[in-house]
Design a protein around this motif. Structure first.
Motif, PDB file in Angstrom:
ATOM      1  N   MET A  24      -5.627  -5.290 -17.840  1.00  0.00           N
ATOM      2  CA  MET A  24      -5.913  -5.731 -16.482  1.00  0.00           C
ATOM      3  C   MET A  24      -6.364  -4.538 -15.655  1.00  0.00           C
ATOM      4  N   TYR A  25      -7.526  -4.704 -15.025  1.00  0.00           N
ATOM      5  CA  TYR A  25      -8.079  -3.621 -14.203  1.00  0.00           C
ATOM      6  C   TYR A  25      -8.119  -4.061 -12.749  1.00  0.00           C
ATOM      7  N   THR A  26      -7.641  -3.181 -11.882  1.00  0.00           N
ATOM      8  CA  THR A  26      -7.555  -3.474 -10.463  1.00  0.00           C
ATOM      9  C   THR A  26      -8.328  -2.434  -9.683  1.00  0.00           C
ATOM     10  N   CYS A  27      -9.197  -2.885  -8.772  1.00  0.00           N
ATOM     11  CA  CYS A  27      -9.882  -1.932  -7.905  1.00  0.00           C
ATOM     12  C   CYS A  27      -8.862  -1.334  -6.947  1.00  0.00           C
ATOM     13  N   GLY A  28      -8.680  -0.051  -7.046  1.00  0.00           N
ATOM     14  CA  GLY A  28      -7.652   0.614  -6.241  1.00  0.00           C
ATOM     15  C   GLY A  28      -8.192   1.139  -4.922  1.00  0.00           C
ATOM     16  N   PRO A  29      -7.405   1.953  -4.253  1.00  0.00           N
ATOM     17  CA  PRO A  29      -7.769   2.386  -2.896  1.00  0.00           C
ATOM     18  C   PRO A  29      -8.811   3.516  -2.871  1.00  0.00           C
ATOM     19  N   THR A  30      -9.556   3.545  -1.782  1.00  0.00           N
ATOM     20  CA  THR A  30     -10.383   4.709  -1.465  1.00  0.00           C
ATOM     21  C   THR A  30      -9.497   5.555  -0.570  1.00  0.00           C
ATOM     22  N   VAL A  31      -9.113   6.733  -1.077  1.00  0.00           N
ATOM     23  CA  VAL A  31      -8.040   7.457  -0.399  1.00  0.00           C
ATOM     24  C   VAL A  31      -8.550   8.422   0.681  1.00  0.00           C
ATOM     25  N   TYR A  32      -9.098   7.831   1.748  1.00  0.00           N
ATOM     26  CA  TYR A  32      -9.540   8.662   2.873  1.00  0.00           C
ATOM     27  C   TYR A  32      -8.639   8.448   4.079  1.00  0.00           C
ATOM     28  N   ASP A  33      -7.691   7.511   3.927  1.00  0.00           N
ATOM     29  CA  ASP A  33      -6.812   7.171   5.037  1.00  0.00           C
ATOM     30  C   ASP A  33      -5.623   6.397   4.476  1.00  0.00           C
ATOM     31  N   THR A  34      -4.666   6.066   5.347  1.00  0.00           N
ATOM     32  CA  THR A  34      -3.520   5.266   4.922  1.00  0.00           C
ATOM     33  C   THR A  34      -3.972   3.845   4.604  1.00  0.00           C
ATOM     34  N   ALA A  35      -3.414   3.243   3.552  1.00  0.00           N
ATOM     35  CA  ALA A  35      -3.743   1.848   3.242  1.00  0.00           C
ATOM     36  C   ALA A  35      -3.211   0.962   4.366  1.00  0.00           C
ATOM     37  N   HIS A  36      -3.953  -0.099   4.720  1.00  0.00           N
ATOM     38  CA  HIS A  36      -3.405  -1.034   5.714  1.00  0.00           C
ATOM     39  C   HIS A  36      -2.752  -2.199   4.983  1.00  0.00           C
ATOM     40  N   ILE A  37      -2.018  -3.023   5.722  1.00  0.00           N
ATOM     41  CA  ILE A  37      -1.235  -4.068   5.045  1.00  0.00           C
ATOM     42  C   ILE A  37      -2.126  -5.174   4.467  1.00  0.00           C
ATOM     43  N   GLY A  38      -3.396  -5.218   4.886  1.00  0.00           N
ATOM     44  CA  GLY A  38      -4.347  -6.130   4.234  1.00  0.00           C
ATOM     45  C   GLY A  38      -4.567  -5.673   2.799  1.00  0.00           C
ATOM     46  N   ASN A  39      -4.863  -4.382   2.627  1.00  0.00           N
ATOM     47  CA  ASN A  39      -5.000  -3.822   1.272  1.00  0.00           C
ATOM     48  C   ASN A  39      -3.726  -4.114   0.484  1.00  0.00           C
ATOM     49  N   LEU A  40      -2.600  -3.902   1.139  1.00  0.00           N
ATOM     50  CA  LEU A  40      -1.319  -4.049   0.431  1.00  0.00           C
ATOM     51  C   LEU A  40      -1.063  -5.496   0.017  1.00  0.00           C
ATOM     52  N   ARG A  41      -1.574  -6.442   0.809  1.00  0.00           N
ATOM     53  CA  ARG A  41      -1.424  -7.842   0.403  1.00  0.00           C
ATOM     54  C   ARG A  41      -2.091  -8.048  -0.967  1.00  0.00           C
ATOM     55  N   THR A  42      -3.275  -7.464  -1.112  1.00  0.00           N
ATOM     56  CA  THR A  42      -3.991  -7.612  -2.387  1.00  0.00           C
ATOM     57  C   THR A  42      -3.199  -6.978  -3.529  1.00  0.00           C
ATOM     58  N   TYR A  43      -2.635  -5.790  -3.288  1.00  0.00           N
ATOM     59  CA  TYR A  43      -1.874  -5.147  -4.373  1.00  0.00           C
ATOM     60  C   TYR A  43      -0.607  -5.955  -4.708  1.00  0.00           C
ATOM     61  N   ILE A  44      -0.044  -6.629  -3.719  1.00  0.00           N
ATOM     62  CA  ILE A  44       1.142  -7.462  -3.986  1.00  0.00           C
ATOM     63  C   ILE A  44       0.744  -8.641  -4.874  1.00  0.00           C
ATOM     64  N   PHE A  45      -0.376  -9.285  -4.540  1.00  0.00           N
ATOM     65  CA  PHE A  45      -0.806 -10.431  -5.361  1.00  0.00           C
ATOM     66  C   PHE A  45      -1.067  -9.987  -6.805  1.00  0.00           C
ATOM     67  N   GLU A  46      -1.665  -8.804  -6.947  1.00  0.00           N
ATOM     68  CA  GLU A  46      -1.962  -8.313  -8.299  1.00  0.00           C
ATOM     69  C   GLU A  46      -0.672  -8.012  -9.057  1.00  0.00           C
ATOM     70  N   ASP A  47       0.315  -7.538  -8.314  1.00  0.00           N
ATOM     71  CA  ASP A  47       1.626  -7.262  -8.921  1.00  0.00           C
ATOM     72  C   ASP A  47       2.285  -8.564  -9.388  1.00  0.00           C
ATOM     73  N   ILE A  48       2.133  -9.616  -8.590  1.00  0.00           N
ATOM     74  CA  ILE A  48       2.707 -10.914  -8.969  1.00  0.00           C
ATOM     75  C   ILE A  48       2.011 -11.430 -10.228  1.00  0.00           C
ATOM     76  N   LEU A  49       0.709 -11.233 -10.297  1.00  0.00           N
ATOM     77  CA  LEU A  49      -0.024 -11.662 -11.492  1.00  0.00           C
ATOM     78  C   LEU A  49       0.515 -10.918 -12.721  1.00  0.00           C
ATOM     79  N   ARG A  50       0.647  -9.612 -12.580  1.00  0.00           N
ATOM     80  CA  ARG A  50       1.139  -8.824 -13.716  1.00  0.00           C
ATOM     81  C   ARG A  50       2.563  -9.228 -14.100  1.00  0.00           C
ATOM     82  N   ARG A  51       3.433  -9.350 -13.105  1.00  0.00           N
ATOM     83  CA  ARG A  51       4.825  -9.705 -13.387  1.00  0.00           C
ATOM     84  C   ARG A  51       4.921 -11.093 -14.028  1.00  0.00           C
TER      85      ARG A  51
END
Ligand code: AMP
Ligand code: ZN
Length: 440
Positions: free
Chosen positions: A1-28
């Motif tokens: 499973m490949y996930t497009c990760g962050p562009t690290v020029y700033d702090t992630a916002h909670i919109g980005n984090l929503r996506t990472y949570i969904f991906e985590d649920i898929l993996r789990r």
């Protein structure tokens, strides 16, 4: 499973984090169902916004990206998102990207522009548009774009290799010094770690076009094989009914959530309470509700532990499997986390299951939900001086000294604990306002 990760020029916002949570649920969920998952998430550490910030701060790009990468990994941990097995960075994989571009060039799908930048020729890749649906995009033949993000729904030849401009970082290549485009990064790194064809590729819905469409074009044109078996995209987090975004300036970070006195896990709960393919409008009020919900879950689990040590019930036959089945059906149905949470709540209120059985069932479900429900056991460790006060209050109650008993209750409360009288005796639990909770 490949996930497009962050562009690290700033702090992630909670919109980005929503996506990472969904991906985590898929993996789990996949792991819960018995699959072995190898999870790769890239870190984009060279890009226009990073270069701009580095220039403004008179730093090199890594001085910009390193702290944000660290912060991102910290956020992921606070949200109980399982870390990926590999976090490849773009700057450490330039040779792989150059090789892929060379292959495309040899096959006649890539061409060098006047400034030595290299572009992908979309007219040469017939299936272009198959992910987004070709009817949804306007193909601008011959037009090309050298930025990574471009006009909505306008397909153009896109950049694979960008020629170095003055004061920019650059890597050697057959086309002179330069740096890779964003899209080629994900093709090269996903195929390096997962093979030419792999199972699942995820991201937010804004990644569908052009980013994922371009990834397919580059990868399939180069290998002649199917790139990805399943694409899974998560919907956006909104604020004031508009997409939360860095450029729109309408975003919050996990730090903001903590500053408001809410648990990071409250945001995870909020995200789980909506289906990943539905838009979710963020409000502080709903986050407050989610925060109470998480706190109440911990409390319920603490109560179960307390009751479980004393009760003499038996669980009704077949009950556990009935709940297990409903839970599994919910997550198997396109990750229906709102339904899975409602099964969890049904388990908690089911009178026909013993407290101990409830606890183990709920912990099983938490393997998917990831709400750190085991934390309840840490919270249930009440300090001795509080326990002594509770025992004293109990004695006074039995002696009908209710006024004195109440003053003890107040004292206990002022120390950050609540007492609830149950048929098994007093149940003590830290309240939300307690300052020094044990670490989750
Ligand atoms: P970026 O760092 O901009 O590349 O975004 C990282 C991830 O967050 C990508 O998967 C995006 O699709 C996703 N994303 C960006 N904005 C939002 C949003 N408002 N809601 C949910 N996901 C988002
Ligand atoms: Zn990507």
């Amino acid at each position: 499973m490949y996930t497009c990760g962050p562009t690290v020029y700033d702090t992630a916002h909670i919109g980005n984090l929503r996506t990472y949570i969904f991906e985590d649920i898929l993996r789990r969920t996949l792991e819960f169902l018995g699959y072995h998952v190898k999870h790769v998430m890239n870190i984009t550490d060279v890009e226009d916004k990073i270069i701009k910030k580095a220039k403004a701060n008179k730093q090199n790009i890594w001085q910009v990206t390193k702290p944000y990468t660290r912060e991102f990994l910290h956020d992921i941990q606070e949200l109980n998102i399982k870390p990926a097995h590999v976090y490849p960075t773009a700057t450490a994989h330039v040779p792989e990207m150059v090789k892929l571009i060379r292959e495309l060039e040899e096959k006649g799908l890539a061409y060098e522009g006047k400034d030595n930048s290299v572009y992908f020729d979309i007219s040469k890749f017939k299936p272009y548009g198959k992910l987004v649906g070709i009817k949804k995009i306007k193909v601008k033949d011959g037009a090309r774009v050298d930025s990574d993000e471009y006009e909505k729904n306008e397909a153009r030849d896109f950049v694979l290799w960008k020629t170095k401009k003055k004061n920019e970082p650059g890597w050697k290549s057959p086309w002179g010094e330069g740096r890779p485009g964003w899209h080629i990064e994900c093709s090269a790194m996903s195929m390096k770690y997962l093979g030419k064809t792999f199972d699942i590729h995820t991201g937010g819905v804004d990644n569908v076009f052009p980013h994922h469409e371009n990834e397919i074009a580059q990868s399939e044109a180069a290998t002649g094989q199917k790139f990805v078996n399943y694409w899974v995209h998560g919907e956006h987090l909104l604020v004031g009914n508009e997409r939360m975004g860095k450029s729109l300036g309408n975003f919050y970070t996990l730090r903001d959530i903590e500053k408001h006195g809410f648990l990071p896990l409250a945001f995870r709960y909020l995200a789980l309470n909506a289906h990943y393919r539905s838009k979710l409008n963020f409000t502080w009020r709903s986050l407050g509700g989610a925060d109470s919900a998480v706190w109440n879950l911990w409390r319920e689990l603490g109560r179960m532990k307390f009751v479980g040590e004393k009760e003499a019930l038996q669980t009704k036959k077949g009950k556990l499997n009935e709940h297990r089945k409903s839970f599994r059906a919910a997550i198997e149905d396109d990750l229906d986390t709102p339904k899975a949470l409602s099964v969890l709540r049904r388990v908690i209120t089911d009178m026909e299951i013993t407290a101990n059985d409830k606890r183990s069932l709920v912990f099983e479900m938490d393997d998917v939900l990831g709400l750190s429900l085991q934390y309840a056991d840490k919270l249930s460790k009440v300090p001795l001086h509080v326990k002594t006060l509770v025992a004293g209050r109990e004695l006074m109650r039995r002696n009908q000294q209710f006024v004195k008993a109440d003053s003890f209750r107040n004292k206990i409360k002022s120390l950050g604990y609540d007492v609830e009288d149950t048929s098994y005796g007093p149940f003590v639990w830290p309240n939300r306002k307690l300052k020094s909770h044990p670490k989750i």
